[in-house]
Scaffold this motif. Structure first.
Motif, PDB file in Angstrom:
ATOM      1  N   ALA A   1       0.838  -1.206   0.000  1.00 46.22           N
ATOM      2  CA  ALA A   1       0.000   0.000   0.000  1.00 46.22           C
ATOM      3  C   ALA A   1       0.871   1.254   0.000  1.00 46.22           C
ATOM      4  CB  ALA A   1      -0.923  -0.012   1.210  1.00 46.22           C
ATOM      5  N   TYR A   2       1.953   1.242   0.755  1.00 42.12           N
ATOM      6  CA  TYR A   2       2.871   2.387   0.819  1.00 42.12           C
ATOM      7  C   TYR A   2       3.533   2.608  -0.547  1.00 42.12           C
ATOM      8  CZ  TYR A   2       6.905   5.184   2.388  1.00 42.12           C
ATOM      9  OH  TYR A   2       7.861   6.157   2.563  1.00 42.12           O
ATOM     10  N   ARG A   3       3.985   1.527  -1.183  1.00 41.62           N
ATOM     11  CA  ARG A   3       4.618   1.625  -2.496  1.00 41.62           C
ATOM     12  C   ARG A   3       3.665   2.250  -3.506  1.00 41.62           C
ATOM     13  NH1 ARG A   3       6.413  -3.497  -3.010  1.00 41.62           N
ATOM     14  NH2 ARG A   3       4.494  -4.239  -3.934  1.00 41.62           N
TER      15      ARG A   3
ATOM     16  N   GLN B   1      10.258   5.883  -6.184  1.00 43.80           N
ATOM     17  CA  GLN B   1      11.435   6.690  -5.868  1.00 43.80           C
ATOM     18  C   GLN B   1      11.317   7.461  -4.550  1.00 43.80           C
ATOM     19  OE1 GLN B   1      14.027   6.283  -7.874  1.00 43.80           O
ATOM     20  NE2 GLN B   1      12.733   4.952  -9.138  1.00 43.80           N
ATOM     21  N   ASN B   2      10.208   7.285  -3.843  1.00 41.85           N
ATOM     22  CA  ASN B   2       9.958   8.177  -2.706  1.00 41.85           C
ATOM     23  C   ASN B   2       9.868   7.485  -1.351  1.00 41.85           C
ATOM     24  OD1 ASN B   2       9.737  10.573  -4.377  1.00 41.85           O
ATOM     25  ND2 ASN B   2       7.793   9.714  -5.098  1.00 41.85           N
ATOM     26  N   GLY B   3      10.425   6.320  -1.233  1.00 41.66           N
ATOM     27  CA  GLY B   3      10.413   5.636   0.053  1.00 41.66           C
ATOM     28  C   GLY B   3      11.295   6.351   1.068  1.00 41.66           C
ATOM     29  N   ASN B   4      10.802   6.482   2.287  1.00 39.02           N
ATOM     30  CA  ASN B   4      11.552   7.192   3.330  1.00 39.02           C
ATOM     31  C   ASN B   4      11.439   6.405   4.630  1.00 39.02           C
ATOM     32  OD1 ASN B   4      12.452   8.971   5.372  1.00 39.02           O
ATOM     33  ND2 ASN B   4      11.867  10.758   4.158  1.00 39.02           N
ATOM     34  N   LEU B   5      12.573   5.989   5.167  1.00 36.07           N
ATOM     35  CA  LEU B   5      12.571   5.183   6.381  1.00 36.07           C
ATOM     36  C   LEU B   5      11.897   5.903   7.541  1.00 36.07           C
ATOM     37  CD1 LEU B   5      13.398   2.604   7.865  1.00 36.07           C
ATOM     38  CD2 LEU B   5      15.619   3.668   8.334  1.00 36.07           C
ATOM     39  N   ASN B   6      11.995   7.226   7.587  1.00 34.14           N
ATOM     40  CA  ASN B   6      11.373   7.975   8.684  1.00 34.14           C
ATOM     41  C   ASN B   6       9.865   7.766   8.740  1.00 34.14           C
ATOM     42  OD1 ASN B   6      13.777   9.094   9.655  1.00 34.14           O
ATOM     43  ND2 ASN B   6      13.689  10.780   8.174  1.00 34.14           N
ATOM     44  N   ASP B   7       9.245   7.493   7.590  1.00 34.15           N
ATOM     45  CA  ASP B   7       7.806   7.209   7.562  1.00 34.15           C
ATOM     46  C   ASP B   7       7.486   5.933   8.342  1.00 34.15           C
ATOM     47  OD1 ASP B   7       7.492   9.404   5.921  1.00 34.15           O
ATOM     48  OD2 ASP B   7       7.459   8.233   4.061  1.00 34.15           O
TER      49      ASP B   7
ATOM     50  N   SER C   1      12.248  -2.752  -1.754  1.00 28.77           N
ATOM     51  CA  SER C   1      10.812  -3.013  -1.705  1.00 28.77           C
ATOM     52  C   SER C   1      10.001  -1.991  -2.487  1.00 28.77           C
ATOM     53  CB  SER C   1      10.327  -3.050  -0.251  1.00 28.77           C
ATOM     54  OG  SER C   1      10.569  -4.302   0.338  1.00 28.77           O
ATOM     55  N   MET C   2      10.584  -0.841  -2.769  1.00 28.65           N
ATOM     56  CA  MET C   2       9.870   0.173  -3.526  1.00 28.65           C
ATOM     57  C   MET C   2       9.772  -0.181  -5.015  1.00 28.65           C
ATOM     58  SD  MET C   2       8.626   2.524  -1.566  1.00 28.65           S
ATOM     59  CE  MET C   2       8.221   1.069  -0.587  1.00 28.65           C
TER      60      MET C   2
ATOM     61  N   PHE D   1      11.941  -5.377   2.642  1.00 30.04           N
ATOM     62  CA  PHE D   1      11.799  -4.579   3.869  1.00 30.04           C
ATOM     63  C   PHE D   1      11.217  -5.423   4.994  1.00 30.04           C
ATOM     64  CE2 PHE D   1       9.690  -1.060   6.370  1.00 30.04           C
ATOM     65  CZ  PHE D   1      10.879  -0.491   6.810  1.00 30.04           C
ATOM     66  N   SER D   2      10.245  -6.248   4.668  1.00 24.25           N
ATOM     67  CA  SER D   2       9.591  -7.082   5.673  1.00 24.25           C
ATOM     68  C   SER D   2      10.565  -8.080   6.288  1.00 24.25           C
ATOM     69  CB  SER D   2       8.405  -7.821   5.034  1.00 24.25           C
ATOM     70  OG  SER D   2       7.743  -8.622   5.986  1.00 24.25           O
ATOM     71  N   VAL D   3      11.305  -8.809   5.434  1.00 19.47           N
ATOM     72  CA  VAL D   3      12.203  -9.834   5.960  1.00 19.47           C
ATOM     73  C   VAL D   3      13.372  -9.199   6.709  1.00 19.47           C
ATOM     74  CG1 VAL D   3      13.782 -10.139   3.986  1.00 19.47           C
ATOM     75  CG2 VAL D   3      13.171 -12.100   5.393  1.00 19.47           C
ATOM     76  N   THR D   4      13.776  -7.990   6.330  1.00 22.19           N
ATOM     77  CA  THR D   4      14.851  -7.313   7.056  1.00 22.19           C
ATOM     78  C   THR D   4      14.387  -6.873   8.445  1.00 22.19           C
ATOM     79  OG1 THR D   4      15.799  -6.546   4.968  1.00 22.19           O
ATOM     80  CG2 THR D   4      16.506  -5.407   6.967  1.00 22.19           C
ATOM     81  N   VAL D   5      13.153  -6.421   8.541  1.00 29.43           N
ATOM     82  CA  VAL D   5      12.592  -6.046   9.841  1.00 29.43           C
ATOM     83  C   VAL D   5      12.580  -7.248  10.786  1.00 29.43           C
ATOM     84  CG1 VAL D   5      10.482  -5.337  11.048  1.00 29.43           C
ATOM     85  CG2 VAL D   5      11.210  -4.117   8.986  1.00 29.43           C
ATOM     86  N   THR D   6      12.079  -8.397  10.311  1.00 29.75           N
ATOM     87  CA  THR D   6      12.026  -9.574  11.187  1.00 29.75           C
ATOM     88  C   THR D   6      13.424 -10.099  11.486  1.00 29.75           C
ATOM     89  OG1 THR D   6      11.616 -11.034   9.278  1.00 29.75           O
ATOM     90  CG2 THR D   6       9.697 -10.245  10.499  1.00 29.75           C
ATOM     91  N   HIS D   7      14.343 -10.014  10.524  1.00 28.79           N
ATOM     92  CA  HIS D   7      15.717 -10.430  10.802  1.00 28.79           C
ATOM     93  C   HIS D   7      16.319  -9.588  11.928  1.00 28.79           C
ATOM     94  CE1 HIS D   7      16.929 -12.637   6.811  1.00 28.79           C
ATOM     95  NE2 HIS D   7      16.242 -13.401   7.635  1.00 28.79           N
ATOM     96  N   ILE D   8      16.161  -8.290  11.863  1.00 28.83           N
ATOM     97  CA  ILE D   8      16.737  -7.417  12.889  1.00 28.83           C
ATOM     98  C   ILE D   8      16.117  -7.701  14.253  1.00 28.83           C
ATOM     99  CG2 ILE D   8      16.844  -5.015  13.680  1.00 28.83           C
ATOM    100  CD1 ILE D   8      17.245  -4.216  10.738  1.00 28.83           C
ATOM    101  N   LEU D   9      14.794  -7.855  14.288  1.00 32.39           N
ATOM    102  CA  LEU D   9      14.129  -8.157  15.555  1.00 32.39           C
ATOM    103  C   LEU D   9      14.584  -9.504  16.099  1.00 32.39           C
ATOM    104  CD1 LEU D   9      12.032  -7.541  17.741  1.00 32.39           C
ATOM    105  CD2 LEU D   9      10.308  -8.610  16.271  1.00 32.39           C
ATOM    106  N   ASN D  10      14.632 -10.518  15.236  1.00 34.60           N
ATOM    107  CA  ASN D  10      15.051 -11.862  15.665  1.00 34.60           C
ATOM    108  C   ASN D  10      16.477 -11.845  16.199  1.00 34.60           C
ATOM    109  OD1 ASN D  10      13.329 -13.766  13.013  1.00 34.60           O
ATOM    110  ND2 ASN D  10      12.541 -12.510  14.677  1.00 34.60           N
TER     111      ASN D  10
END
Length: 494
Positions: free
Chosen positions: A368-370, A376-382, A411-412, A434-443
Motif C-alpha cells: 500500500a505504501y509503495r 522513488q519516494n520511500g523514506n525510512l522515517n515514515d 521493496s519500492m 523490507f519485511s524480511v529485514t525487519v524480522t531479521h533485525i528483531l530476531n
C-alpha cells in the motif's frame, strides 16, 4: 591352572575377533537397521492421533518453550513446557527424501503417510511415478475406522494430500482435490482448495463433487459449530482464509476465529465411534513462517499447534488404554537457531513478544505504501513509528537503519520488475525485502538466527504417548514412523 586361563583368554579373543569380522562383513544398511524395531505384538490402538508440525524440528520446539516461559514468568531462565514435550517416549527421525538429503513436504509427507521414500515433489507414489503407495489413512478406512484430515493450510497441500492422494507432482491441485472428494474419509477440515475448478477454472467444482459424494460442505463459523455426527461425512472450510486458501497465522487471528484446536476438538466429536478412528492434524503454517524467517509468527503457531495436541490429550485421559498420540515434524525449515553472533550467550525472547502481526500482514502495508508514494519516494522515517508500534523496534542502531534503508529501497521496486540477483536472494530470499529485514533485525536482537529460506536436512524429534508409544524411542528414518503407527493400529504396511 595358568595354561587353562591362557586358553580361555585366547578362546574369548578368537570369538570376539570372529564377531568383529562378521559385523564388518554385514551390509551397511543391515547394520544401520539393526537397532530399529517396527514390530509390535501388543494391544492395538483403537484411536490414533498423528500430529505433524510442518517445518518443526528442535529449534522451533525449543524456541516456543523459551517464548512460553517468557510469557509465563519474569524469570528469564524459565522454560515453559509444551503439552507434547513432556510425553514419556521420545526419539529422533531422519528426513532425507529418495533423491536429496534436504526433503520437501511431498516426499516427507509420503514417507510419513506410507512408509516409503520418494523423490521431491512426488505425492504418494514411487520415484518412477508409476506405483501408488497405500497410506495409513486409507488402510485405517479399509479396516473400518473413521478417518479425519485437518490442516490450517489448504487441505490439498502436500502434507494433508499425502494421506489421501497419489500424484506425480504435488502441484496437481485439482487432481488432489478429486482424490479428497472420492476418498470416502469422514472429516476434512481447515483451509480451502487452491484450484477447486482446475488451473483454468473450467472444471466441475471439487466442492460440488464432494457434495454429490455425500459430504456436507460448510464454510461458516455457525455451520461448523453446529456440526454433529448426524451430518455424516464433513468437509469444513474455515470462514476466514488468508493467502493461498490457508487459515490466518495465529498472530493475525481475531478473537472468535476457528483455531486448529477447534478443528481437532470437532474432529474428535464427529469421528468417535465403536470402531475407532485415525486423525491426522497438520500445523502447516509453522513451515510458512519459517520460510520467511519470522520467529514471532513461528512460535505463536507452534503454541497454537500445541493447543490442538491438548485436545487429543483430553480424549486420551478418557481412553488411556486405547489411544496413541504421535507428534513430529516432516522436516526443519529456515535453519532456525537459538543463538546469534550479536548476542553471544544471551537471548532476549521478550523482544519478539512486541511483534503483533505476521510478515504476511506487514507485506500488505508495504504494498500500500509503495502504491501511495511511488518507487522513488520511500523514506525510512515514515516507517519508524510503525516499526516501534508493531515490532517494538525502538533501539535501532545506525547499522540497523542502513540495512532497513537498503531493504526499503528494494521493496519500492514493483515485484514484477525485480530481477533475480543472487546477492539479493541471500539477503531477502523470495520475500518482501523490507519485511524480511525487519524480522531479521528483531530476531537477531532476541538472539535468534536463520540460515536459509528453504528447508534443512537436520534430524527431527518424535514424541509419543499411549498404546505402543515406547516403539518411538531411538533414532530411525521417517519411513519407520509410518510402519510403527500402522503396526500399532493393526493394519499391514503395504
Amino acid at each position: 591352572m595358568n595354561k587353562r586361563i591362557k586358553w580361555v583368554s585366547l578362546s574369548v579373543a578368537i570369538i570376539v575377533l570372529i564377531a568383529v569380522v562378521l559385523v564388518a562383513a554385514l551390509p551397511q544398511q543391515q547394520i544401520a537397521n539393526a537397532s530399529v524395531d517396527n514390530g509390535y505384538a501388543g494391544k492395538k490402538a483403537k484411536y490414533v492421533f498423528f500430529f505433524i508440525g510442518d517445518g518443526m524440528a528442535m529449534p522451533q520446539v525449543n524456541a516456543a518453550e523459551i517464548f512460553k516461559g517468557t510469557l509465563e514468568s519474569d524469570n528469564k531462565m524459565h522454560k515453559g513446557k509444551l503439552a507434547f514435550t513432556v510425553f514419556p517416549y521420545q526419539g529422533m527421525q531422519t528426513t532425507q527424501s529418495n533423491n536429496t538429503f534436504i526433503t520437501e513436504s511431498a516426499a516427507a509427507g509420503t514417507a510419513l503417510a506410507t512408509g516409503h521414500k520418494t523423490n521431491n515433489d512426488i505425492l504418494g507414489m514411487d520415484e518412477t511415478k508409476t506405483v501408488k503407495f497405500k497410506t495409513m489413512a486409507e488402510l485405517a478406512k479399509e479396516k473400518g475406522m473413521k478417518v479425519g484430515i485437518v490442516s490450517n493450510v489448504s487441505i490439498d497441500h502436500a502434507t494433508p494430500g499425502a494421506f489421501y492422494a497419489h500424484e506425480p507432482t504435488r502441484k496437481n491441485y485439482y487432481e488432489i482435490g478429486l482424490a479428497l472428494a472420492n476418498s470416502g474419509f469422514d472429516y476434512f477440515a481447515g483451509g480451502g482448495l487452491l484450484a477447486p475448478t482446475g488451473p483454468k477454472r473450467d472444471k466441475t467444482s471439487i466442492f460440488d463433487i464432494a457434495k454429490n459424494n455425500g459430504y456436507k460442505v460448510v464454510n461458516t463459523q455457525a455451520e461448523f459449530t453446529n456440526l454433529s455426527k448426524q451430518d455424516g461425512k464433513v468437509f469444513a472450510v474455515a470462514e476466514e482464509l488468508a493467502a493461498e486458501a490457508a487459515m490466518p497465522y495465529d498472530i493475525d487471528s481475531s478473537s472468535g476465529q476457528v483455531t486448529l484446536a477447534d478443528l481437532t476438538r470437532k474432529g474428535i466429536e464427529l469421528l468417535d465411534n465403536s470402531q475407532g478412528f485415525f486423525l491426522m492434524v497438520e500445523g502447516g503454517k509453522i513451515d510458512w513462517s519459517c520460510h520467511a524467517n519470522d520467529a514471532a509468527t513461528t512460535v505463536r503457531d507452534v503454541l497454537a499447534f500445541d493447543n490442538a495436541i491438548s485436545e487429543a490429550l483430553k480424549f486420551y485421559a478418557k481412553h488411556p488404554n486405547e489411544t496413541l498420540i504421535v507428534v513430529t515434524g516432516d522436516h526443519e525449515t529456515g535453519g532456525m537457531s537459538i543463538g546469534f553472533a550479536g548476542t553471544e550467550y544471551e537471548t532476549f525472547f521478550s523482544k519478539i513478544d512486541n511483534q503483533n502481526l505476521s510478515f504476511e500482514e506487514f507485506d500488505k502495508r508495504i504494498k500500500a505504501y509503495r502504491n501511495l508514494v511511488g518507487e522513488q519516494n520511500g523514506n525510512l522515517n515514515d516507517w519508524l513509528p510503525i516499526l516501534a508500534d508493531n515490532f517494538g523496534l525502538t533501539d535501532l542502531t545506525d547499522y540497523d537503519k542502513s540495512r532497513l534503508k537498503s531493504a526499503l529501497a528494494a521493496s519500492m521496486v514493483d515485484p514484477k520488475k525485480r530481477g533475480k540477483d543472487p546477492a539479493s536472494y541471500l539477503l531477502y530470499g523470495p520475500y518482501e525485502p523490507f519485511s524480511v529485514t525487519v524480522t531479521h533485525i528483531l530476531n537477531q536482537k532476541a538472539g535468534i538466527g536463520w540460515t536459509t529460506y528453504a528447508h534443512t536436512g537436520v534430524a527431527v524429534p518424535v514424541f509419543a504417548q499411549g498404546v505402543g508409544g515406547d516403539l518411538f524411542q531411538g533414532y530411525y528414518d521417517n519411513t519407520d514412523i509410518a510402519k510403527k503407527i500402522m503396526n500399532i493400529m493393526g493394519v499391514k504396511p503395504q
